[in-house]
Enzyme design. Structure first.
Site, PDB file in Angstrom:
ATOM      1  N   CYS A 122      19.415  37.350  52.773  1.00  0.00           N
ATOM      2  CA  CYS A 122      19.991  37.708  54.068  1.00  0.00           C
ATOM      3  C   CYS A 122      19.398  39.060  54.464  1.00  0.00           C
ATOM      4  O   CYS A 122      18.638  39.655  53.707  1.00  0.00           O
ATOM      5  CB  CYS A 122      21.517  37.700  54.059  1.00  0.00           C
ATOM      6  SG  CYS A 122      22.312  38.957  53.054  1.00  0.00           S
ATOM      7  N   CYS A 127      18.179  35.555  58.016  1.00  0.00           N
ATOM      8  CA  CYS A 127      17.053  36.502  58.011  1.00  0.00           C
ATOM      9  C   CYS A 127      15.940  36.064  58.948  1.00  0.00           C
ATOM     10  O   CYS A 127      14.984  36.787  59.168  1.00  0.00           O
ATOM     11  CB  CYS A 127      16.519  36.735  56.603  1.00  0.00           C
ATOM     12  SG  CYS A 127      15.575  35.391  55.886  1.00  0.00           S
ATOM     13  N   CYS A 186      11.649  35.893  56.414  1.00  0.00           N
ATOM     14  CA  CYS A 186      11.499  35.270  55.109  1.00  0.00           C
ATOM     15  C   CYS A 186      10.149  34.567  55.026  1.00  0.00           C
ATOM     16  O   CYS A 186       9.846  33.703  55.845  1.00  0.00           O
ATOM     17  CB  CYS A 186      12.628  34.268  54.875  1.00  0.00           C
ATOM     18  SG  CYS A 186      12.672  33.654  53.189  1.00  0.00           S
TER      19      CYS A 186
END
Length: 139
Positions: free
Chosen positions: A13, A87, A91
């Site tokens: 996250c 996120c 990522c």
């Protein structure tokens, strides 16, 4: 005869201070060493959210010593399953990895009362993940 490989899961996250910390703690606790667990954030906070620490202690899991960690390419590459929690594009993507996106409310800036339902949802999802991985959850 070799033993089966231990599955590896990475929770990601933004701040690695709430949702991903709770998910990693539940997977570590319920998986009892049968799953390799990592968590990280695309922009890690300085500390774990105090309301998350309190909410997890209510269910007997101590995350007070945990620290948010920065997301690295190596952590993604070393994981079989990558679970993102808000996120977005931060990522990295690698072919051959299993990616899941868990849409969960962000506990940042909220009190323990607001964190409890998020904690419960994360625990349910972790139990389902363990079943999908073929790992018996601890009682």
């Amino acid at each position: 005869m070799s033993s089966p490989a231990v599955p590896s899961v990475l929770f990601v996250c933004v701040h690695n201070a709430g949702r991903s910390q709770m998910a990693a703690a539940f997977l570590t606790h319920l998986g009892q060493g049968r799953v390799q667990v990592r968590s990280a954030g695309s922009a890690p906070a300085d500390t774990v959210n105090p309301a998350v620490v309190e909410a997890m202690s209510e269910v007997g899991i101590d995350v007070s010593a945990e620290t948010p960690k920065v997301l690295t390419v190596e952590a993604v590459q070393a994981s079989d399953v990558v679970i993102t929690m808000g996120c977005g594009d931060a990522c990295p993507y690698f072919p051959g990895k299993r990616y899941l996106d868990w849409t969960l409310e962000d506990p940042a800036g909220q009190g323990v009362e607001a964190v409890r339902p998020i904690r419960q949802e994360i625990e349910q999802r972790v139990r389902c993940l363990l079943a999908e991985l073929g790992v018996q959850a601890a009682a």
